[in-house]
Design a protein around this motif. Structure first.
Motif: not given
Lengths: 177, 152, 659
Positions: B87-88, A29, B90, A20, C382-385, A23, C373-377, C366-367, B84-85, C370-371, B37
């Motif tokens: 929103l800090l 990206r 999610p 992952f 797009k989300v932000s944590v 990728y 990045l994961l959703l984007d891929a 960890f989640l 959604d980008y 990386l989340y 954000r």
């Protein structure tokens, strides 16, 4: 931890993650990209005073019945100068291009347009960036394509490239049918 | 003890001219800003950011609050434009179930598994011979002594 | 000439690493003592060579040798000497060289102190260290050579990013690397044990000091980074849940888990495969942290060194290291014999609870990291944590862990008595609850968090002290005897008490700032006063000051309380001469109970300046707590039984082996 597969699980997870990440690195990206939620939604309603004396106001009502390309620009922004010739050519070929002069003093914007040419059918002044927030702007330049029903069809968060210009022309032609 | 330190950026987030006179509204504005954000910085909320656009967004938030919008409406306004980008925190929907529910479910599942295994093995522990406590030892000694005396 | 020596030493070190990583393994497999001995000599040679290389680069920085590309890019002749030296690792190439230097030094330390290790185990541990070294050497020599020349040499350099010219940030990377790399030793031990097919109490006792040392450095490194963020970013925050911070937090969480699980392996011969797995994962996460920062995969504030090719190399390296380690684990770990039995409520049970929660907290971070990045891929969503997410997940999940800290040490091994532990802690619990209730009345924000947090913090501090008092039978036997018992306690148990109590101190600091911080943002004119957190604040007209490589505008802000001066702060705005970059300097006065904090902003052109003032109650406790926590670790390290290389002699004076 008696069953065998539990011992293999960490390895599988690690390989999955490795693939992952590979990728993510190679796909190029950008995690910085915000996305454009306005696409497919009605364009925000704004009503801006004209930049030029005696010019027309830039208001949401003008987007009914005609396809418009709305471009946010400022004289202090170098990339705007780079993409400017593409907008000039678009306007020459009959595309309806409108400008929002973003956080720019009119006395700076007017000479800039005089020097580089003015492709805009009308220009609204967004002195304090309010229209920028309405349009979900993250910087300048940004360009929107709005169809005859006033729906945003395209949003580019970057200076136009020749390819982008081609794409916009094709889209405008398509929407004008 | 006075410490001196460097700062990354010359300007600093919320400027005095932005602050609303109404304390309650200002507090709400700050709380909302902390959850939004900044779109041009890296991992900063607009409350912390010095970027021009963050400032515009802070102003937009205060303007809407002053107009009487609810907090949710203000956030919805920004979300409709930036996605959604920004929103800090999610949103909770199928895409983020794993993110929100993964850890607590993992805790419950593994915790239950471990507990049940430990219980099963605890039976073995209970059967294992164990040390006598001091009191038991004394009683045993006493009993043994009684034995001795009985035998005499 | 000197840079060439450095470069040559580096290439030699690569060759030595190749020898160190292969021949001893063959030697251990065949039982050839000569080849096994090679591990020690090559590990020592490795350290000498890398040290020579590192000193050569440092020399080039000190004398400002601008024929080196690296020096030109990151230094300037007018820079203060300290920052010339710290500039060595203020960039990608230099920081990687520092990383490999620490790696080689740890290898040499194992070679030097490991005289009581079985020969085969030592050879294998050092060989694995050698292989890790090899990977990093190849990375440096082929993608990030710090000794690249520049011809013609320019007259002066480009200067180091002014943000990096700061003591806090200068020493943050070395400490963090000491921690990351220290975990490589635990990793090597785990791999060696898997190859040998034996994990026993002795093995755990050898692993523990290395893990503990790494953990201490990691704790200090993270604390220093957080302290730097606090005074550098200027809005009184100390932890931003930034990906880079998270990257260092994850190995810390797992290293903490490893410390505790190794105790179970040592004392009760249980949790073997789990301990080995933790050792592999902790180092993998340390590598992952390096990857995340160096590759720019999740762009974040710290990504001042990004290059996809390098990222790809590091990623490949991680896959080899982690994948290799886990493959070996999947193959060999199932054959490890099961350990001692114990009831759910017991010291072992408590330590497993600790490990479970630490593992889950690691998964949260960890989640969260990386989340996006994961959703984007997966679909371009797009989300932000950000901090609000962690406040809702990490914080509540950490509460049961913290609550259990006071219980654990009171439970007996094998089968504990929860009721008796509860009875013993009743007073402490009552005090903690009282503190929580009291706080809930005086908290201004986050009332629940404040009440629970302060209650838990009291619970931790008092619980740790109670456990110590009980162990030395304080008030049960004459005071002198108690003190004798205290002197006779194993250092590891004193270290534990310090570390657990410090966790409470750190927590109190975090809660203090989060709940009672006072912020004032205003335009202040010279001569005006404003009130802030009970102080009357006034400012003199800012002056121009000249620094070694910058010019600054310096304000002088006086804080008075009832007429008496409480603090005079001199915040600055600096402009660096070479880069023209502006920085702002916060000024802080700390009373150890609170920080008074000020920064100077722009002038409004009408004779006023924007100032930002903070009053941060208990803020210093955050870093004091973290520093004491690390101190507790260092105290434990001096325990005879953990003393590296000392044979273990049970101490009769200690009433029970205690951790």
């Amino acid at each position: 931890m008696s069953s065998r597969w539990l011992f293999v699980l960490p390895l599988l997870m690690a390989l999955l993650l490795g693939g992952f990440f590979g990728y993510a690195l190679l796909a190029g990206r950008s995690p910085e990209e915000i996305g454009s939620p306005l696409v497919g939604k009605p364009a925000p309603s704004i009503d801006l005073a004209p930049l030029h004396e005696g010019g027309k106001r830039l208001a949401a009502a003008d987007w009914r019945g005609q396809v418009s390309v709305v471009n946010f620009f400022a004289s202090w922004c170098a990339p705007c100068q780079v993409e400017h010739p593409l907008l000039m050519r678009m306007a020459r070929d009959g595309v309806r291009v409108q400008g929002v002069n973003y956080k720019n003093k009119p006395e700076d914007a007017k000479p800039w347009l005089a020097r580089l040419g003015d492709p805009y059918e009308r220009i609204g002044v967004d002195a304090d960036g309010k229209a920028g927030v309405e349009f979900g702007l993250s910087g300048v330049p940004e360009t929107f394509v709005i169809d005859r029903a006033g729906i945003v069809r395209l949003h580019l968060r970057r200076p136009l490239t020749p390819d982008d210009a081609q794409r916009i022309r094709a889209l405008v032609k398509e929407l004008a049918k | 003890m006075i410490l001196l330190a460097l700062l990354a950026a010359p300007a600093l987030a919320v400027e005095p001219d932005e602050v609303l006179a109404d304390k309650a509204l200002e507090k709400r504005a700050r709380e909302i800003s902390a959850e939004i954000r900044c779109v041009v910085c890296q991992n900063q909320s607009i409350d912390d950011s010095n970027a021009e656009i963050a400032r515009d967004m802070r102003r937009a938030i205060r303007e809407r609050l002053t107009r009487g919008d609810s907090d949710d409406a203000v956030v919805a306004f920004l979300r409709a434009r930036y996605g959604d980008y920004i929103l800090l925190r999610p949103p909770f929907d199928p895409r983020t179930w794993l993110l929100w529910l993964g850890p607590p479910l993992l805790l419950l599942f593994v915790g239950r598994l471990l507990y049940r295994r430990a219980r099963a093995r605890a039976a073995l522990v209970a059967d294992a011979p164990r040390e006598l406590t001091a009191a038991e030892r004394r009683r045993l000694d006493a009993l043994l002594r009684e034995d001795e005396t009985d035998r005499q | 000439m000197i840079p060439e020596v450095g470069h040559y030493a580096l290439v030699l070190a690569l060759v030595v690493a190749l020898v160190q990583g292969t021949l001893p393994l063959a030697g251990a497999a065949r039982g050839d003592p000569g080849l096994m001995e090679l591990a020690r000599t090559s590990a020592l040679a490795q350290a000498v060579l890398v040290l020579v290389s590192f000193l050569a680069l440092t020399w080039a920085y000190v004398v400002s040798d601008f024929s080196l590309l690296n020096v030109v890019a990151n230094s300037h002749s007018s820079k203060p000497l300290l920052y010339k030296i710290t500039g060595v690792w203020g960039n990608h190439e230099g920081s990687m060289l520092l990383w490999v230097l620490i790696l080689a030094l740890f290898g040499a330390a194992v070679a030097a102190f490991g005289s009581n290790l079985p020969a085969t185990l030592r050879a294998r541990v050092l060989a694995v260290q050698g292989l890790i070294c090899l990977g990093f050497h190849a990375f440096i020599v082929f993608t990030s050579n710090p000794f690249a020349r520049l011809d013609p040499a320019p007259f002066d350099g480009n200067d180091l990013n002014p943000i990096l010219q700061d003591p806090g940030l200068a020493f943050h990377p070395p400490l963090l690397y000491l921690g990351y790399v220290g975990l490589s030793v635990s990793f090597s031990f785990a791999i060696a044990a898997l190859i040998e097919g034996r994990v026993d109490a002795a093995w755990a006792r050898w692993v523990r000091p290395w893990t503990l040392a790494a953990w201490c450095f990691l704790t200090l490194g993270i604390a220093l980074g957080s302290w730097w963020a606090y005074y550098e970013l200027g809005w009184g925050g100390f932890w931003f849940w930034d990906p880079v911070e998270n990257a260092s937090l994850m190995p810390w969480l797992l290293a903490t888990a490893l410390l505790h699980s190794a105790i179970v392996t040592e004392k009760r011969d249980a949790l073997k495969s789990w301990t080995v797995l933790l050792a592999i994962l902790a180092f993998s996460l340390a590598l992952l942290g390096t990857f995340l920062v160096r590759s720019g995969v999740l762009t974040s504030v710290h990504a001042f060194a990004q290059d996809p090719a390098r990222g790809l190399y590091i990623l490949g390296f991680i896959v080899v290291v982690t994948g290799g380690g886990l493959t070996l684990y999947a193959w060999r770990a199932p054959r490890l014999p099961a350990g001692g039995l114990f009831a759910p409520i017991s010291r072992e049970g408590g330590l497993i609870f600790n490990n479970l929660l630490l593992a889950v907290l690691t998964v949260v971070v960890f989640l969260g990291t990386l989340y996006p990045l994961l959703l984007d891929a997966l679909g371009g969503d797009k989300v932000s944590v950000g901090p609000p997410f962690y406040a809702m997940t990490f914080i509540p999940l950490s509460f049961p862990l913290i609550a259990a800290v006071a219980f654990g040490p009171l439970l007996a091994w094998k089968r504990g008595d929860l009721l008796s532990a509860l009875r013993q802690l009743a007073t402490v619990g009552a005090v903690a609850i009282a503190v929580g209730v009291l706080i809930s009345f005086i908290a201004q924000r986050h009332v629940t968090l404040a009440a629970i947090g302060c209650g838990l913090s009291a619970w931790l501090i008092l619980g740790a002290l109670y456990e110590l008092a009980r162990r030395i039978k304080l008030l049960e036997i004459p005071f002198g005897d108690s003190m004798r018992r205290l002197a006779g306690l194993p250092r590891s148990s004193i270290g534990m008490t310090i570390a657990h109590a410090s966790l409470g101190i750190c927590m109190a600091g975090i809660i203090g700032v989060s709940v009672w911080q006072v912020e004032t943002i205003a335009v202040l004119r010279p001569g005006d006063t404003l009130s802030h957190a009970g102080f009357e604040v006034s400012m003199e007209r800012p002056r121009e000051v000249d620094g070694p490589n910058f010019v600054a505008e310096r304000g002088r802000i006086t804080f008075r309380r009832e007429g008496a001066v409480a603090a005079v702060l001199e915040p600055e705005r600096r402009v660096f001469k070479t880069t023209r970059r502006q920085t702002t300097e916060a000024a802080i006065k700390t009373t150890l109970l609170a920080d008074i904090y000020a920064t100077l902003g722009e002038s409004d052109g009408k004779g006023g300046w924007t100032v930002r003032l903070y009053y941060n109650p208990l803020a210093p406790w955050i870093w004091l707590g973290a520093a004491f926590c690390a101190l507790g670790g260092f105290v434990s390290l001096t325990d005879r039984r953990l003393r590296i290389g000392a044979p273990w002699r049970a101490r009769r004076a200690a009433p029970q082996p205690a951790e």
